[in-house]
Design a protein around this motif. Structure first.
Motif, PDB file in Angstrom:
ATOM      1  N   UNK A  77      -3.352  -8.648  -0.039  1.00 56.24           N
ATOM      2  CA  UNK A  77      -3.757  -7.568  -0.933  1.00 56.24           C
ATOM      3  C   UNK A  77      -3.294  -7.850  -2.358  1.00 56.24           C
ATOM      4  N   UNK A  78      -2.047  -8.316  -2.493  1.00 58.88           N
ATOM      5  CA  UNK A  78      -1.516  -8.609  -3.822  1.00 58.88           C
ATOM      6  C   UNK A  78      -2.258  -9.771  -4.475  1.00 58.88           C
ATOM      7  N   UNK A  79      -2.675 -10.742  -3.693  1.00 55.91           N
ATOM      8  CA  UNK A  79      -3.448 -11.870  -4.226  1.00 55.91           C
ATOM      9  C   UNK A  79      -4.750 -11.367  -4.848  1.00 55.91           C
ATOM     10  N   UNK A  80      -5.430 -10.489  -4.153  1.00 60.07           N
ATOM     11  CA  UNK A  80      -6.683  -9.946  -4.690  1.00 60.07           C
ATOM     12  C   UNK A  80      -6.420  -8.968  -5.828  1.00 60.07           C
ATOM     13  N   UNK A  81      -5.280  -8.311  -5.809  1.00 59.22           N
ATOM     14  CA  UNK A  81      -4.899  -7.439  -6.927  1.00 59.22           C
ATOM     15  C   UNK A  81      -4.811  -8.254  -8.214  1.00 59.22           C
ATOM     16  N   UNK A  82      -4.217  -9.432  -8.118  1.00 60.96           N
ATOM     17  CA  UNK A  82      -4.112 -10.325  -9.275  1.00 60.96           C
ATOM     18  C   UNK A  82      -5.496 -10.801  -9.706  1.00 60.96           C
ATOM     19  N   UNK A  83      -6.340 -11.149  -8.743  1.00 62.21           N
ATOM     20  CA  UNK A  83      -7.692 -11.617  -9.069  1.00 62.21           C
ATOM     21  C   UNK A  83      -8.504 -10.537  -9.778  1.00 62.21           C
ATOM     22  N   UNK A  84      -8.389  -9.304  -9.323  1.00 55.37           N
ATOM     23  CA  UNK A  84      -9.106  -8.195  -9.974  1.00 55.37           C
ATOM     24  C   UNK A  84      -8.559  -7.965 -11.376  1.00 55.37           C
ATOM     25  N   UNK A  85      -7.251  -8.081 -11.537  1.00 54.49           N
ATOM     26  CA  UNK A  85      -6.664  -7.942 -12.875  1.00 54.49           C
ATOM     27  C   UNK A  85      -7.250  -8.970 -13.830  1.00 54.49           C
ATOM     28  N   UNK A  86      -7.457 -10.185 -13.350  1.00 50.20           N
ATOM     29  CA  UNK A  86      -8.082 -11.214 -14.182  1.00 50.20           C
ATOM     30  C   UNK A  86      -9.535 -10.858 -14.489  1.00 50.20           C
ATOM     31  N   UNK A  87     -10.239 -10.341 -13.489  1.00 50.22           N
ATOM     32  CA  UNK A  87     -11.657 -10.021 -13.668  1.00 50.22           C
ATOM     33  C   UNK A  87     -11.877  -8.924 -14.711  1.00 50.22           C
ATOM     34  N   UNK A  88     -11.024  -7.909 -14.722  1.00 56.05           N
ATOM     35  CA  UNK A  88     -11.239  -6.756 -15.624  1.00 56.05           C
ATOM     36  C   UNK A  88     -10.421  -6.872 -16.902  1.00 56.05           C
ATOM     37  N   UNK A  89      -9.662  -7.945 -17.043  1.00 55.91           N
ATOM     38  CA  UNK A  89      -8.877  -8.136 -18.259  1.00 55.91           C
ATOM     39  C   UNK A  89      -7.677  -7.221 -18.355  1.00 55.91           C
ATOM     40  N   UNK A  90      -7.061  -6.906 -17.223  1.00 55.03           N
ATOM     41  CA  UNK A  90      -5.880  -6.037 -17.231  1.00 55.03           C
ATOM     42  C   UNK A  90      -4.630  -6.826 -17.594  1.00 55.03           C
ATOM     43  N   UNK A  91      -3.678  -6.133 -18.178  1.00 56.10           N
ATOM     44  CA  UNK A  91      -2.411  -6.774 -18.515  1.00 56.10           C
ATOM     45  C   UNK A  91      -1.273  -6.320 -17.606  1.00 56.10           C
ATOM     46  N   UNK A  92      -1.608  -5.492 -16.603  1.00 57.77           N
ATOM     47  CA  UNK A  92      -0.575  -5.012 -15.692  1.00 57.77           C
ATOM     48  C   UNK A  92      -1.186  -4.664 -14.335  1.00 57.77           C
ATOM     49  N   UNK A  93      -0.332  -4.632 -13.332  1.00 55.51           N
ATOM     50  CA  UNK A  93      -0.712  -4.159 -11.999  1.00 55.51           C
ATOM     51  C   UNK A  93       0.314  -3.117 -11.572  1.00 55.51           C
ATOM     52  N   UNK A  94      -0.088  -2.265 -10.640  1.00 57.90           N
ATOM     53  CA  UNK A  94       0.816  -1.229 -10.145  1.00 57.90           C
ATOM     54  C   UNK A  94       0.626  -1.078  -8.644  1.00 57.90           C
ATOM     55  N   UNK A  95       1.679  -0.601  -7.977  1.00 58.53           N
ATOM     56  CA  UNK A  95       1.612  -0.376  -6.530  1.00 58.53           C
ATOM     57  C   UNK A  95       2.360   0.904  -6.183  1.00 58.53           C
ATOM     58  N   UNK A  96       2.125   1.402  -4.985  1.00 55.90           N
ATOM     59  CA  UNK A  96       2.729   2.651  -4.543  1.00 55.90           C
ATOM     60  C   UNK A  96       3.880   2.476  -3.585  1.00 55.90           C
ATOM     61  N   UNK A  97       4.462   1.289  -3.529  1.00 56.70           N
ATOM     62  CA  UNK A  97       5.600   1.063  -2.630  1.00 56.70           C
ATOM     63  C   UNK A  97       6.841   1.747  -3.187  1.00 56.70           C
ATOM     64  N   UNK A  98       7.659   2.276  -2.292  1.00 59.10           N
ATOM     65  CA  UNK A  98       8.866   2.970  -2.722  1.00 59.10           C
ATOM     66  C   UNK A  98       9.971   1.979  -3.067  1.00 59.10           C
ATOM     67  N   UNK A  99      10.998   2.476  -3.737  1.00 61.49           N
ATOM     68  CA  UNK A  99      12.133   1.653  -4.107  1.00 61.49           C
ATOM     69  C   UNK A  99      13.103   1.418  -2.975  1.00 61.49           C
ATOM     70  N   UNK A 100      12.818   1.976  -1.800  1.00 56.62           N
ATOM     71  CA  UNK A 100      13.696   1.800  -0.651  1.00 56.62           C
ATOM     72  C   UNK A 100      13.136   0.832   0.385  1.00 56.62           C
ATOM     73  N   UNK A 101      11.886   0.425   0.216  1.00 54.32           N
ATOM     74  CA  UNK A 101      11.230  -0.339   1.260  1.00 54.32           C
ATOM     75  C   UNK A 101      11.037  -1.804   0.952  1.00 54.32           C
ATOM     76  N   UNK A 102      10.374  -2.478   1.881  1.00 57.72           N
ATOM     77  CA  UNK A 102      10.121  -3.909   1.755  1.00 57.72           C
ATOM     78  C   UNK A 102       8.861  -4.235   0.955  1.00 57.72           C
ATOM     79  N   UNK A 103       7.890  -3.312   0.948  1.00 61.31           N
ATOM     80  CA  UNK A 103       6.593  -3.622   0.346  1.00 61.31           C
ATOM     81  C   UNK A 103       6.684  -3.918  -1.144  1.00 61.31           C
ATOM     82  N   UNK A 104       7.596  -3.263  -1.849  1.00 57.92           N
ATOM     83  CA  UNK A 104       7.751  -3.544  -3.271  1.00 57.92           C
ATOM     84  C   UNK A 104       8.061  -5.019  -3.509  1.00 57.92           C
TER      85      UNK A 104
END
Length: 423
Positions: free
Chosen positions: A105-132
């Protein structure tokens, strides 16, 4: 504690599921960063609401657009199957369903950021978990120039109850309620359950919590047989029917789930240092891992098989910790793939009320030979050769005994230093 200044962000791509956390992140990003928000959703087999409704929800929450990728086949062939071939399982129970999907998912998140010209990505993982960790290590490995925003580490929302209240304030519809909350992650491989009564590990999970598997008690009274065909370690057919990687998992999820296969209740050690209690359903994966191991036992030599079992622990740890895009992971994959050439054949299993029972395995590369193993065949195995082998194999034990040393090193006699002369 001094808060860090927020970075300047023009456009951010948010890993968006439409669930509680990511739904409230959209208006929060716009309020706190003043940036355009592009939502990215991935179909990894979670069976969410249709994309039309999801797009409407994202736009109504303030996003400029929603971009979706169907990742089911890529997840199965490029992530799940390599992990399956490695035999990876975290802490003997967890089959890494969430862990293995995050780098994709993160790999495609980066690819989409490149496609739309974004300078940042964001996620909904908490600060207590592994997903961050999993999301951010992947972004760092693939494009360290992208800024990463993790709202759970910044905002004053401290619970799912707070998030529900925030969603209501911003007119964002969510399905979670304060009365009954389970945090779930679902994909092609598994579904996980955390929170609710599971926060006390003494509590037995509610039967109503389970989504894709029946209880062993309620499973059919008659067993079902299933045959799985492998080619160089990869599953290719179920009951004689050639299927795509994703379809194989879907079919086995249905069969296994109906027979109570694949439930796991685990108190696990998170990467961030705390323990957590999770319950997992992985019916198809449990069947595939069992079948793969049965076939490997037939075709791999002992030294390779035993070393591979040790390597599987490290492979699982790397996957759990989000270190998918690393040199060590690539090296482990190279080793695994070098072992999988002979892992070709068919395994027959019997499924019965939560149990998987081996009912046969065959391969053109089988190392099992009845004529080699039989006691009556002397032209391949001469039993008299065993005497010399045993003498050499036990030589260190014999020398130890001749020296009067105990078997355990804990009760060693004190040395007599008078026998040693100084120079």
């Amino acid at each position: 504690m001094i808060s860090k200044p927020k970075p300047s962000v023009k456009k951010v791509v948010l890993a968006y599921s439409g669930g509680l956390d990511t739904s409230v992140i959209v208006p929060w990003l716009k309020e706190n960063y003043g940036c355009e928000v592009v939502c990215f959703c991935s179909n990894v087999g979670q069976g969410d609401e249709d994309l039309t409704k999801l797009e409407k929800k994202a736009i109504n929450s303030g996003a400029s657009q929603l971009i979706c990728h169907d990742l089911r086949e890529e997840l199965a062939s490029d992530y799940i199957f390599p992990m399956l071939k490695a035999g990876a399982m975290y802490e003997h129970k967890y089959m890494l369903g969430t862990s293995v999907a995050r780098p994709l998912i993160a790999k495609h998140l980066v690819e989409v950021a490149h496609e739309v010209g974004a300078d940042a990505v964001a996620h909904g993982a908490t600060g207590k978990g592994n997903d961050q960790v999993r999301f951010e290590l992947t972004v760092m490995a693939l494009d360290p120039r992208l800024k990463i925003i993790a709202p759970w580490r910044e905002w004053d929302i401290r619970s799912r109850e707070d998030a529900i209240a925030y969603a209501a304030k911003h007119n964002v519809p969510v399905t979670a309620t304060i009365k009954s909350i389970y945090s779930r992650d679902s994909n092609l491989w598994h579904i996980s359950h955390e929170g609710g009564i599971l926060e006390d590990p003494w509590n037995e999970p509610e039967e109503s919590m389970y989504q894709i598997s029946t209880s062993p008690e309620s499973a059919p009274d008659e067993p079902v047989y299933v045959e799985i065909e492998f080619e160089t370690g990869n599953p290719v057919a179920v009951n004689g029917e050639k299927l795509s990687p994703a379809k194989i998992i879907e079919v086995l999820n249905a069969i296994g789930g109906a027979h109570g296969i694949g439930r796991a209740d685990l108190v696990e050690n998170r990467l961030v240092g705390m323990k957590s209690h999770g319950v997992y359903e992985t019916p198809g994966g449990t069947i595939l891992l069992f079948a793969h191991r049965e076939l490997e036992s037939l075709v791999l030599d002992g030294q390779t098989l035993h070393y591979k079992e040790m390597m599987a622990i490290k492979y699982a740890e790397l996957t759990y910790n989000g270190l998918w895009f690393t040199p060590l992971h690539e090296a482990l994959d190279a080793f695994v793939n070098s072992t999988q050439g002979p892992v070709t054949g068919t395994v027959r299993l019997k499924l019965y009320k939560g149990n998987i029972i081996s009912a046969g395995r065959k391969s053109p590369f089988s190392l099992y030979r009845e004529d080699f193993a039989t006691f009556g065949q002397e032209d391949v195995y001469d039993q008299s050769d065993a005497e010399g082998f045993i003498h050499l194999f036990g030589l260190s034990l014999k020398v130890r005994a001749l020296n009067g040393l105990p078997v355990s090193g804990l009760d060693m006699p004190k040395p007599d230093y008078s026998k040693f002369k100084r120079d």
